[in-house]
Design a protein around this motif. Sequence first.
Motif, PDB file in Angstrom:
ATOM      1  N   ASN A 226      -0.835  -1.025   3.007  1.00  0.00           N
ATOM      2  CA  ASN A 226      -1.205  -2.351   3.474  1.00  0.00           C
ATOM      3  C   ASN A 226      -1.213  -3.370   2.338  1.00  0.00           C
ATOM      4  O   ASN A 226      -2.016  -3.284   1.413  1.00  0.00           O
ATOM      5  CB  ASN A 226      -2.599  -2.302   4.118  1.00  0.00           C
ATOM      6  CG  ASN A 226      -3.043  -3.668   4.642  1.00  0.00           C
ATOM      7  OD1 ASN A 226      -2.252  -4.581   4.794  1.00  0.00           O
ATOM      8  ND2 ASN A 226      -4.329  -3.786   4.920  1.00  0.00           N
ATOM      9  N   GLY A 227      -0.273  -4.330   2.431  1.00  0.00           N
ATOM     10  CA  GLY A 227      -0.291  -5.459   1.514  1.00  0.00           C
ATOM     11  C   GLY A 227       0.629  -5.375   0.321  1.00  0.00           C
ATOM     12  O   GLY A 227       0.753  -6.349  -0.432  1.00  0.00           O
TER      13      GLY A 227
ATOM     14  N   PRO B 239      -2.970  -7.923   1.134  1.00  0.00           N
ATOM     15  CA  PRO B 239      -3.284  -7.176   2.354  1.00  0.00           C
ATOM     16  C   PRO B 239      -3.762  -8.077   3.490  1.00  0.00           C
ATOM     17  O   PRO B 239      -4.263  -9.176   3.271  1.00  0.00           O
ATOM     18  CB  PRO B 239      -4.406  -6.232   1.908  1.00  0.00           C
ATOM     19  CG  PRO B 239      -5.051  -6.947   0.761  1.00  0.00           C
ATOM     20  CD  PRO B 239      -3.951  -7.697   0.065  1.00  0.00           C
TER      21      PRO B 239
END
Length: 231
Positions: free
Chosen positions: A24-25, A61
């Motif tokens: 994530n991110g 994120p």
Amino acid sequence: MIDWLDEVLPPVFPATSKALTEPNGLLAAGGQVSPLWADSAYRKGIFPWNDPSEARLWWSPAPRAVITPESFHLPRTVRKLLRRETLNISTNMAFDAVIQACAQPRDYESGTWISDEIIDCYSRLQRAGRAFSVECWSSDGDLCGGFYGLTIGSAVFGESMFSRRSNASKLAFATAAPVLFNAGVRLIDCQMKTDHLGQFGLIELDRTAFESALRDATGHTLQLTLPGWLS
């Protein structure tokens, strides 16, 4: 596939919408960590985080964990701790010691993401009045906890905490956050949700809402002056 950033060129980051969902991110690799790169990144909601032995990685994120003046609150248990503990809280009295302590591996980790490059960058930002530390001292005058962060406009970006005594970093944050908000801070970026900060009114914003709030906060001029002693 993520973009590779050339460290000899000015900092230009990909659109944050290109950040991966897994992990994530994750947005880009390469580049460098310097005051110029850090300023450019944080204004866009991007931050560096990686093992010092690996390539520099940049992250954005979503959702994003933040605390605002409206969402912030002190839990009853923390208020009781503040009344009971004989600890003193200060700002910017031991920045180097705080960031060095944050760079030490935790009991549950084998390494640290805070490299010499990171330490040099944020130390330069602190000398320029763009980064700050909050320290927690025992009654004997020993540094037992604290955290450091970066400021841009009325946005604060929390970077790392440490504790050598139970609840020390929690009490440092609980004491400093109201001071920051009363001074005009509109947003504390906590990056990712944690139980440690969740109890203080942390909320999660989707990318669009976070970046809108971030533009508003970083575009607002604020000369943040913190008193030496908070308690």
